[in-house]
Design an enzyme around this catalytic site. Structure first.
Site, PDB file in Angstrom:
ATOM      1  N   ASP A  98     -58.968 -44.709 -66.548  1.00 53.27           N
ATOM      2  CA  ASP A  98     -59.737 -45.418 -67.575  1.00 53.27           C
ATOM      3  C   ASP A  98     -58.911 -46.244 -68.548  1.00 53.27           C
ATOM      4  O   ASP A  98     -59.358 -46.540 -69.652  1.00 53.27           O
ATOM      5  CB  ASP A  98     -60.553 -44.385 -68.370  1.00 53.27           C
ATOM      6  CG  ASP A  98     -59.679 -43.280 -68.941  1.00 53.27           C
ATOM      7  OD1 ASP A  98     -58.455 -43.486 -69.061  1.00 53.27           O
ATOM      8  OD2 ASP A  98     -60.219 -42.206 -69.270  1.00 53.27           O
ATOM      9  N   GLU A 120     -60.138 -40.664 -59.852  1.00 54.35           N
ATOM     10  CA  GLU A 120     -60.657 -40.051 -61.089  1.00 54.35           C
ATOM     11  C   GLU A 120     -61.882 -40.828 -61.588  1.00 54.35           C
ATOM     12  O   GLU A 120     -61.929 -41.336 -62.717  1.00 54.35           O
ATOM     13  CB  GLU A 120     -59.592 -39.938 -62.182  1.00 54.35           C
ATOM     14  CG  GLU A 120     -59.959 -38.937 -63.263  1.00 54.35           C
ATOM     15  CD  GLU A 120     -58.933 -38.835 -64.387  1.00 54.35           C
ATOM     16  OE1 GLU A 120     -58.998 -39.611 -65.348  1.00 54.35           O
ATOM     17  OE2 GLU A 120     -58.049 -37.954 -64.290  1.00 54.35           O
ATOM     18  N   GLU A 134     -61.607 -46.226 -73.445  1.00 52.14           N
ATOM     19  CA  GLU A 134     -61.585 -45.636 -72.100  1.00 52.14           C
ATOM     20  C   GLU A 134     -62.972 -45.464 -71.488  1.00 52.14           C
ATOM     21  O   GLU A 134     -63.150 -45.649 -70.287  1.00 52.14           O
ATOM     22  CB  GLU A 134     -60.851 -44.285 -72.129  1.00 52.14           C
ATOM     23  CG  GLU A 134     -59.350 -44.392 -72.392  1.00 52.14           C
ATOM     24  CD  GLU A 134     -58.983 -44.534 -73.857  1.00 52.14           C
ATOM     25  OE1 GLU A 134     -59.886 -44.457 -74.731  1.00 52.14           O
ATOM     26  OE2 GLU A 134     -57.788 -44.736 -74.153  1.00 52.14           O
ATOM     27  N   HIS A 213     -52.764 -38.829 -79.757  1.00 58.71           N
ATOM     28  CA  HIS A 213     -52.453 -40.255 -79.644  1.00 58.71           C
ATOM     29  C   HIS A 213     -53.653 -41.187 -79.575  1.00 58.71           C
ATOM     30  O   HIS A 213     -53.515 -42.396 -79.669  1.00 58.71           O
ATOM     31  CB  HIS A 213     -51.599 -40.502 -78.392  1.00 58.71           C
ATOM     32  CG  HIS A 213     -52.381 -40.396 -77.111  1.00 58.71           C
ATOM     33  ND1 HIS A 213     -53.069 -41.468 -76.582  1.00 58.71           N
ATOM     34  CD2 HIS A 213     -52.611 -39.362 -76.273  1.00 58.71           C
ATOM     35  CE1 HIS A 213     -53.664 -41.095 -75.456  1.00 58.71           C
ATOM     36  NE2 HIS A 213     -53.417 -39.816 -75.248  1.00 58.71           N
ATOM     37  N   ARG A 215     -56.589 -43.797 -79.560  1.00 55.47           N
ATOM     38  CA  ARG A 215     -56.879 -44.964 -80.401  1.00 55.47           C
ATOM     39  C   ARG A 215     -57.988 -44.679 -81.420  1.00 55.47           C
ATOM     40  O   ARG A 215     -57.903 -45.068 -82.577  1.00 55.47           O
ATOM     41  CB  ARG A 215     -57.318 -46.115 -79.497  1.00 55.47           C
ATOM     42  CG  ARG A 215     -56.674 -47.436 -79.777  1.00 55.47           C
ATOM     43  CD  ARG A 215     -56.902 -48.374 -78.610  1.00 55.47           C
ATOM     44  NE  ARG A 215     -55.645 -48.648 -77.922  1.00 55.47           N
ATOM     45  CZ  ARG A 215     -54.871 -49.683 -78.168  1.00 55.47           C
ATOM     46  NH1 ARG A 215     -55.205 -50.565 -79.082  1.00 55.47           N
ATOM     47  NH2 ARG A 215     -53.736 -49.856 -77.516  1.00 55.47           N
ATOM     48  N   HIS A 246     -46.041 -39.411 -79.273  1.00 55.74           N
ATOM     49  CA  HIS A 246     -46.274 -40.640 -78.502  1.00 55.74           C
ATOM     50  C   HIS A 246     -45.463 -41.782 -79.103  1.00 55.74           C
ATOM     51  O   HIS A 246     -45.297 -41.846 -80.322  1.00 55.74           O
ATOM     52  CB  HIS A 246     -47.771 -40.940 -78.563  1.00 55.74           C
ATOM     53  CG  HIS A 246     -48.233 -42.042 -77.667  1.00 55.74           C
ATOM     54  ND1 HIS A 246     -47.963 -43.361 -77.917  1.00 55.74           N
ATOM     55  CD2 HIS A 246     -48.954 -42.027 -76.526  1.00 55.74           C
ATOM     56  CE1 HIS A 246     -48.506 -44.115 -76.972  1.00 55.74           C
ATOM     57  NE2 HIS A 246     -49.114 -43.314 -76.111  1.00 55.74           N
TER      58      HIS A 246
HETATM   59  C1  UD1 Z   1     -52.755 -46.137 -73.525  1.00 61.98           C
HETATM   60  C2  UD1 Z   1     -54.187 -46.283 -72.963  1.00 61.98           C
HETATM   61  C3  UD1 Z   1     -54.929 -44.958 -73.116  1.00 61.98           C
HETATM   62  C4  UD1 Z   1     -54.153 -43.782 -72.554  1.00 61.98           C
HETATM   63  C5  UD1 Z   1     -52.749 -43.762 -73.152  1.00 61.98           C
HETATM   64  C6  UD1 Z   1     -51.923 -42.668 -72.509  1.00 61.98           C
HETATM   65  C7  UD1 Z   1     -55.384 -48.425 -73.182  1.00 61.98           C
HETATM   66  C8  UD1 Z   1     -56.027 -49.392 -74.095  1.00 61.98           C
HETATM   67  N1  UD1 Z   1     -54.886 -47.307 -73.738  1.00 61.98           N
HETATM   68  O1  UD1 Z   1     -52.891 -45.933 -74.922  1.00 61.98           O
HETATM   69  O2  UD1 Z   1     -56.162 -45.079 -72.427  1.00 61.98           O
HETATM   70  O3  UD1 Z   1     -54.816 -42.584 -72.884  1.00 61.98           O
HETATM   71  O4  UD1 Z   1     -52.120 -45.033 -72.906  1.00 61.98           O
HETATM   72  O5  UD1 Z   1     -50.761 -42.417 -73.235  1.00 61.98           O
HETATM   73  O6  UD1 Z   1     -55.294 -48.655 -71.990  1.00 61.98           O
HETATM   74  N2  UD1 Z   1     -45.099 -47.584 -76.448  1.00 61.98           N
HETATM   75  C9  UD1 Z   1     -43.738 -47.676 -76.235  1.00 61.98           C
HETATM   76  N3  UD1 Z   1     -43.226 -47.220 -75.041  1.00 61.98           N
HETATM   77  C10 UD1 Z   1     -44.000 -46.666 -74.076  1.00 61.98           C
HETATM   78  C11 UD1 Z   1     -45.376 -46.553 -74.318  1.00 61.98           C
HETATM   79  C12 UD1 Z   1     -45.914 -47.039 -75.501  1.00 61.98           C
HETATM   80  O7  UD1 Z   1     -43.000 -48.161 -77.069  1.00 61.98           O
HETATM   81  O8  UD1 Z   1     -43.466 -46.259 -73.046  1.00 61.98           O
HETATM   82  C13 UD1 Z   1     -45.659 -48.089 -77.721  1.00 61.98           C
HETATM   83  C14 UD1 Z   1     -45.666 -49.645 -77.755  1.00 61.98           C
HETATM   84  O9  UD1 Z   1     -45.353 -50.039 -79.061  1.00 61.98           O
HETATM   85  C15 UD1 Z   1     -47.118 -49.994 -77.426  1.00 61.98           C
HETATM   86  C16 UD1 Z   1     -47.832 -48.828 -78.098  1.00 61.98           C
HETATM   87  O10 UD1 Z   1     -47.008 -47.686 -77.865  1.00 61.98           O
HETATM   88  O11 UD1 Z   1     -47.503 -51.255 -77.939  1.00 61.98           O
HETATM   89  C17 UD1 Z   1     -49.235 -48.574 -77.600  1.00 61.98           C
HETATM   90  O12 UD1 Z   1     -49.318 -48.536 -76.169  1.00 61.98           O
HETATM   91  P1  UD1 Z   1     -50.746 -48.855 -75.456  1.00 61.98           P
HETATM   92  O13 UD1 Z   1     -50.611 -48.680 -73.987  1.00 61.98           O
HETATM   93  O14 UD1 Z   1     -51.299 -50.137 -75.949  1.00 61.98           O
HETATM   94  O15 UD1 Z   1     -51.707 -47.763 -76.066  1.00 61.98           O
HETATM   95  P2  UD1 Z   1     -51.698 -46.188 -75.933  1.00 61.98           P
HETATM   96  O16 UD1 Z   1     -52.181 -45.652 -77.225  1.00 61.98           O
HETATM   97  O17 UD1 Z   1     -50.412 -45.734 -75.378  1.00 61.98           O
HETATM   98  N1  UDP Z   2     -47.191 -35.665 -70.990  1.00 56.94           N
HETATM   99  C1  UDP Z   2     -45.819 -35.793 -70.724  1.00 56.94           C
HETATM  100  N2  UDP Z   2     -44.947 -35.785 -71.777  1.00 56.94           N
HETATM  101  C2  UDP Z   2     -45.346 -35.686 -73.062  1.00 56.94           C
HETATM  102  C3  UDP Z   2     -46.743 -35.571 -73.330  1.00 56.94           C
HETATM  103  C4  UDP Z   2     -47.636 -35.575 -72.274  1.00 56.94           C
HETATM  104  O1  UDP Z   2     -45.412 -35.888 -69.562  1.00 56.94           O
HETATM  105  O2  UDP Z   2     -44.500 -35.690 -73.961  1.00 56.94           O
HETATM  106  C5  UDP Z   2     -48.128 -35.682 -69.857  1.00 56.94           C
HETATM  107  C6  UDP Z   2     -49.192 -34.599 -69.836  1.00 56.94           C
HETATM  108  O3  UDP Z   2     -48.734 -33.427 -69.186  1.00 56.94           O
HETATM  109  C7  UDP Z   2     -50.329 -35.251 -69.070  1.00 56.94           C
HETATM  110  C8  UDP Z   2     -50.183 -36.704 -69.442  1.00 56.94           C
HETATM  111  O4  UDP Z   2     -48.857 -36.876 -69.945  1.00 56.94           O
HETATM  112  O5  UDP Z   2     -50.169 -35.146 -67.669  1.00 56.94           O
HETATM  113  C9  UDP Z   2     -51.190 -37.061 -70.488  1.00 56.94           C
HETATM  114  O6  UDP Z   2     -50.896 -38.331 -70.965  1.00 56.94           O
HETATM  115  P1  UDP Z   2     -51.453 -38.877 -72.333  1.00 56.94           P
HETATM  116  O7  UDP Z   2     -51.775 -37.737 -73.243  1.00 56.94           O
HETATM  117  O8  UDP Z   2     -50.488 -39.910 -72.780  1.00 56.94           O
HETATM  118  O9  UDP Z   2     -52.760 -39.655 -71.879  1.00 56.94           O
HETATM  119  P2  UDP Z   2     -54.262 -39.221 -71.586  1.00 56.94           P
HETATM  120  O10 UDP Z   2     -54.263 -38.124 -70.592  1.00 56.94           O
HETATM  121  O11 UDP Z   2     -54.858 -38.837 -72.894  1.00 56.94           O
HETATM  122  O12 UDP Z   2     -54.862 -40.472 -71.064  1.00 56.94           O
END
Ligand code: UD1
Ligand code: UDP
Length: 394
Positions: A98, A120, A134, A213, A215, A246
């Site tokens: 999602d 999924e 999502e 984490h 949004r 995160h």
């Molecule tokens: C995204 C997904 C969310 C998912 C989550 C899992 C969307 C809109 N959101 O949210 O559905 O649950 O991932 O974690 O698709 N960043 C880094 N390095 C990384 C990852 C993130 O620096 O490896 C920082 C960056 O500044 C980035 C910000 O996190 O701009 C947000 O990342 P983004 O993918 O937009 O949103 P998430 O909250 O991670």
């Molecule tokens: N996870 C990880 N390292 C972390 C935190 C979470 O590997 O420090 C794993 C967790 O076990 C799960 C997945 O990341 O499998 C969940 O990801 P996240 O919470 O970012 O996204 P969501 O599931 O909410 O979309």
């Protein structure tokens, strides 16, 4: 018969974790010609999963920008995939779950008339703003997909209500359980002195593992959540809270200024998947707003409080290992105290249940793909959702 050309597209940590077992299975099976394209909506958090599972992407769109908006992700993914799909023309494009990568990759495939398989599929809260974005991403992906790999019977029912044809839905279990079972080890070595020490001292200093984490929780809800955790940390000074934060800077800053002041709260960098899963396995309590962790904790027999207003994963709530608390400080605090102060309540929630799978989801999805493409004459067996004890698998 020619192998089925499958292009898997993903971009974030959870998608990578849950697609990895499927990608590895297809790599080894000569009935598939499998390639991976990552959007890298996440960079570091994606790369650590790719390294763990030894996956080398064929294409990397490298779209992540700090402070990216949903629109940024949408535009960059759509533009990046256009030529790749036009040139390569896979028989199927596979997406997971999602995220915005998921929805936009499905849209890009639709524009090229390439059928989409949705891994999924069928999770729903019924509220388009929770989780945001999502819930809408998965609904739109469901509309664009041809084959739907639903983890549970309930997920299948959601799709049927939306008029998806019954023969396009396969109940497979969730690939997260395939991934989890591949990394959990007794006496796991974290290769980190501090983590090894915290885990080895957990009899005297039980561990609460938290993540947060989402949004829709940014701002006031997250402040309330962190306040609840501060109160818990003070009430149970001999407990230790470990929070791999995160990488979104907005979350890190707030965590630092609130939780960072509590001596028994340990804010750490996001962990690679194997140490994180094994840390969950060492916890007494898990606090989260994550999706995937709601599936992993029940399989490990860990009580989990979900700090959200609703969940698209009600199966483990029904089984009694998950409680949805809302995002209010008092509600989260009271739910945790109830659990930690009453061993009977804790024991009841700590029963290992596996509503989400038996570690065979990737195989079923592979077979369903081949069947859907006319390469197999019979569909795969169906994940029945038996609540077997975790020990049957681990
Ligand atoms: C995204 C997904 C969310 C998912 C989550 C899992 C969307 C809109 N959101 O949210 O559905 O649950 O991932 O974690 O698709 N960043 C880094 N390095 C990384 C990852 C993130 O620096 O490896 C920082 C960056 O500044 C980035 C910000 O996190 O701009 C947000 O990342 P983004 O993918 O937009 O949103 P998430 O909250 O991670
Ligand atoms: N996870 C990880 N390292 C972390 C935190 C979470 O590997 O420090 C794993 C967790 O076990 C799960 C997945 O990341 O499998 C969940 O990801 P996240 O919470 O970012 O996204 P969501 O599931 O909410 O979309």
């Amino acid at each position: 018969m020619q192998p089925l050309k499958v292009l898997s597209v993903f971009g974030t940590r959870p998608e990578a974790i849950k697609m990895a077992p499927l990608v590895k299975m297809m790599e080894k099976d000569p009935r598939f010609s499998s390639r991976v394209c990552v959007t890298a909506q996440h960079r570091e958090m994606l790369d650590s999963v790719l390294a763990l599972f030894d996956i080398t992407p064929w294409k990397d769109l490298n779209i992540m920008k700090h402070g990216q908006t949903i629109t940024d992700i949408t535009v960059r993914t759509l533009a990046g995939l256009q030529e790749i799909l036009k040139d390569y023309r896979p028989d199927y494009l596979l997406v997971h779950g999602d995220t915005t990568t998921t929805f936009v990759a499905s849209l890009a495939a639709f524009y090229e008339k390439i059928p989409v398989g949705h891994v999924e599929a069928g999770l729903r809260t019924g509220n388009i703003y929770s989780p945001y974005p999502e819930e809408m991403n998965r609904r739109l992906t469901g509309t664009l997909a041809t084959l739907h790999f639903a983890p549970t019977q309930q997920n299948r029912e959601h799709l049927l209500k939306e008029n998806v044809a019954p023969d396009q839905i396969f109940i497979t279990g969730n690939t997260v359980i395939d991934a989890l079972l591949s990394v959990i080890q007794p006496d796991y070595d974290f290769r980190d002195e501090k983590l090894n020490r915290l885990v080895s001292e957990r009899e005297a200093h039980p561990l609460v593992v938290m993540t947060c984490h989402r949004r829709e929780n940014w701002g006031a809800p997250m402040e309330q959540i962190f306040e609840a955790v501060c109160r818990l940390a003070r009430r149970y000074p001999h407990y230790r809270v470990i929070y791999p934060v995160h990488l979104n800077p907005a979350i890190g800053k707030l965590a630092e200024t609130t939780l960072g002041r509590e001596p028994n709260v340990h804010l750490i960098q996001p962990l690679d998947y194997a140490p994180f899963a094994n840390l969950l396995n060492a916890a007494t309590l898990i606090l989260t707003d994550s999706g995937g962790i709601q599936e992993e904790a029940p399989a490990l027999g860990k009580p989990i409080l979900v700090m959200r207003t609703e969940t698209e994963r009600p199966e483990a709530v029904a089984a009694g290992t998950v409680q949805v608390t809302s995002v209010e400080t008092e509600a989260i605090f009271r739910a945790a105290v109830h659990l930690l102060d009453d061993p009977v309540v804790w024991e009841k929630m700590a029963r290992a249940v596996n509503p989400y799978g038996d570690g065979q989801a990737s195989r079923r999805i592979g077979e369903a793909l081949l069947y859907g493409a006319g390469h197999l004459s019979a569909p795969p067996d169906k994940w029945e959702g038996e609540r077997k004890n975790n020990r049957d698998y681990c």
